[in-house]
Scaffold this motif. Structure first.
Motif, short mmCIF file in Angstrom:
data_model
loop_
_atom_site.label_atom_id
_atom_site.label_comp_id
_atom_site.label_asym_id
_atom_site.label_seq_id
_atom_site.Cartn_x
_atom_site.Cartn_y
_atom_site.Cartn_z
N ALA A 65 -41.97 29.83 -27.70
CA ALA A 65 -40.97 30.51 -28.52
C ALA A 65 -39.62 30.50 -27.83
O ALA A 65 -39.52 30.76 -26.63
CB ALA A 65 -41.41 31.95 -28.80
N GLY A 66 -38.60 30.19 -28.57
CA GLY A 66 -37.25 30.20 -28.03
C GLY A 66 -36.95 29.04 -27.10
O GLY A 66 -35.91 29.01 -26.48
N GLY A 67 -37.85 28.12 -26.97
CA GLY A 67 -37.62 26.98 -26.10
C GLY A 67 -37.59 27.34 -24.62
O GLY A 67 -36.97 26.65 -23.82
N ALA A 68 -38.25 28.45 -24.26
CA ALA A 68 -38.25 28.89 -22.86
C ALA A 68 -38.96 27.86 -21.99
O ALA A 68 -39.96 27.27 -22.38
CB ALA A 68 -38.96 30.24 -22.75
N LEU A 69 -38.40 27.67 -20.81
CA LEU A 69 -39.01 26.73 -19.88
C LEU A 69 -40.07 27.44 -19.05
O LEU A 69 -39.97 28.65 -18.81
CB LEU A 69 -37.93 26.15 -18.96
CG LEU A 69 -36.85 25.34 -19.65
CD1 LEU A 69 -35.78 24.93 -18.65
CD2 LEU A 69 -37.43 24.13 -20.33
N PRO A 74 -38.54 23.85 -11.35
CA PRO A 74 -37.47 24.05 -10.36
C PRO A 74 -36.09 24.10 -11.02
O PRO A 74 -35.83 23.39 -11.99
CB PRO A 74 -37.61 22.86 -9.43
CG PRO A 74 -38.30 21.82 -10.24
CD PRO A 74 -39.18 22.56 -11.21
N ALA A 75 -35.24 24.93 -10.47
CA ALA A 75 -33.88 25.03 -10.97
C ALA A 75 -33.08 23.83 -10.46
O ALA A 75 -33.18 23.45 -9.29
CB ALA A 75 -33.24 26.33 -10.51
N VAL A 76 -32.29 23.25 -11.31
CA VAL A 76 -31.49 22.10 -10.94
C VAL A 76 -30.03 22.43 -11.21
O VAL A 76 -29.69 22.93 -12.28
CB VAL A 76 -31.90 20.85 -11.75
CG1 VAL A 76 -31.02 19.66 -11.42
CG2 VAL A 76 -33.35 20.52 -11.51
N THR A 77 -29.20 22.19 -10.22
CA THR A 77 -27.76 22.43 -10.41
C THR A 77 -27.07 21.08 -10.55
O THR A 77 -27.43 20.11 -9.88
CB THR A 77 -27.17 23.20 -9.21
OG1 THR A 77 -27.44 22.46 -8.01
CG2 THR A 77 -27.79 24.57 -9.09
#
Length: 83
Positions: A65-69, A74-77
């Motif tokens: 729902a909501g396209g949550a990852l 991992p976070a990518v900057t």
């Protein structure tokens, strides 16, 4: 297995063999190109391929729902790019 030229020259024989339940392979320049099979065999294969596959809309509705990852992603900057 038929060469393309032989299959063109004896197309009736290719079709008769396919209708008898024997798919006919045709080569082009020595490489496999196509398979001629009866319409009934094609319909059976297509039905079997789509039997376990749902619609594309159902596939999209299955996403979170909501396209949550996922949390473990991992976070990518983004990197700085000079123009």
């Amino acid at each position: 297995m038929w060469t393309l030229q032989d299959a063109k020259n004896r197309f009736s024989a290719v079709v008769e063999a396919a209708l008898a339940g024997q798919p006919q392979q045709v080569t082009r320049r020595g490489k496999p190109a196509v398979v001629v099979l009866s319409a009934a065999d094609y319909a059976r294969m297509q039905a079997a391929a789509t039997a376990h596959r749902g619609s594309f809309a159902a596939h999209l509705r299955a996403f979170p729902a909501g396209g949550a990852l996922p949390e473990d992603r991992p976070a990518v900057t983004p990197r700085d790019v000079a123009f």
